[in-house]
Design an enzyme around this catalytic site. Structure first.
Site, PDB file in Angstrom:
ATOM      1  N   CYS A  64       0.814  -1.214   0.000  1.00 39.24           N
ATOM      2  CA  CYS A  64       0.000   0.000   0.000  1.00 39.24           C
ATOM      3  C   CYS A  64       0.849   1.267   0.000  1.00 39.24           C
ATOM      4  O   CYS A  64       0.291   2.361  -0.006  1.00 39.24           O
ATOM      5  CB  CYS A  64      -0.917  -0.012   1.210  1.00 39.24           C
ATOM      6  SG  CYS A  64      -0.001  -0.194   2.740  1.00 39.24           S
ATOM      7  N   CYS A 138      -0.836  -5.149   7.257  1.00 43.37           N
ATOM      8  CA  CYS A 138      -0.645  -3.895   8.007  1.00 43.37           C
ATOM      9  C   CYS A 138       0.050  -4.168   9.340  1.00 43.37           C
ATOM     10  O   CYS A 138       0.838  -3.359   9.829  1.00 43.37           O
ATOM     11  CB  CYS A 138      -1.976  -3.211   8.271  1.00 43.37           C
ATOM     12  SG  CYS A 138      -3.082  -3.192   6.860  1.00 43.37           S
TER      13      CYS A 138
HETATM   14  S1  FES Z   1      -3.437  -0.789   4.074  1.00 45.81           S
HETATM   15 FE1  FES Z   1      -1.457   0.088   4.213  1.00 45.81          FE
HETATM   16  S2  FES Z   1      -0.960  -0.079   6.305  1.00 45.81           S
HETATM   17 FE2  FES Z   1      -2.928  -0.935   6.182  1.00 45.81          FE
END
Ligand code: FES
Length: 226
Positions: A64, A138
């Site tokens: 992400c 995460c």
């Molecule tokens: S989606 Fe990137 S840290 Fe949770």
């Protein structure tokens, strides 16, 4: 101008179920996750002063693009963590899991470093009463940033024999894909060989590597999803 839209309070948001509008999948967060998200422990709001900590570790998630930074202070004599602070641009799950990770490392007078290095993302998730599967990557950010900080501490304190070495091993030489790439694919949600091949094309032109790829997928799945 008048509006019928109701104001959503922080408490209502905290009690809400998050529903994926495309799949209908519910992402239900436990009360402990919500508590750590709304009241993060050991969060550092401003960068620390020079010499305040012994080491810092930083990682970015390929899943992400989010960044996690962890600072540690270690008692050299007892080898325990005296302080651990963090900052992140990660999502709510990253905030909650790092907050919990920081509590686990510092509670009861601080963990011995060797024990803290044994904390796995599953242990953090157990303390949080779970996280949605798609959010497990995460919770890995804290673990990775912590390991980097510990390595920096080991190097800075001339404990070179304790530095953690994590080698990447090439699995598909044609595409130069390593076991770390497969690990990241699993953390990003790939569960089967087909999922991993969709992301990486690994093994497509090298069928002999398939059994090893499948073994790695099982290994990382077990490691992160239990
Ligand atoms: S989606 Fe990137 S840290 Fe949770």
């Amino acid at each position: 101008m008048t509006t019928n839209a109701k104001k959503i309070t922080a408490r209502q948001m905290a009690n809400a179920e998050i529903v994926n509008e495309h799949t209908g999948e519910k992402w239900v967060y436990s009360d402990i996750v919500k508590d750590h998200f709304f009241n993060p422990r050991n969060l550092l709001l401003e960068d620390p002063k020079e010499g305040e900590f012994d080491a810092v570790g930083m990682v970015g998630s390929p899943a992400c693009g989010d960044v996690m930074k962890i600072w540690i202070k270690v008692d050299r004599t007892s080898d325990t963590i005296r302080d651990l602070k963090w900052q992140t641009f990660g999502c709510g799950s990253a905030i909650a899991s790092t907050s919990m990770f920081s509590v686990m490392c510092t509670e009861d007078g601080g963990m011995v470093l060797t024990d803290a290095l044994k904390i796995k993302p599953q242990h953090v998730m157990e303390r949080l009463a779970g996280l949605p599967n798609r959010k497990i990557h995460c919770s890995v950010l804290a673990d990775k940033a912590f390991r980097k900080a510990v390595n920096e501490y080991f190097r800075a304190s001339a404990q070179h024999e304790r530095v953690l070495v994590e080698h990447a091993r090439v699995i598909d030489a044609r595409l130069n894909i390593t076991d770390k790439d497969i690990e990241e694919a699993v953390l990003e949600g790939a569960q089967t060989l087909e999922d991993v091949q969709q992301k990486l094309k690994v093994g497509v032109g090298d069928p002999e590597s398939i059994p090893e790829i499948e073994q790695l997928i099982r290994f990382y799945h077990e490691k992160y999803y239990g």
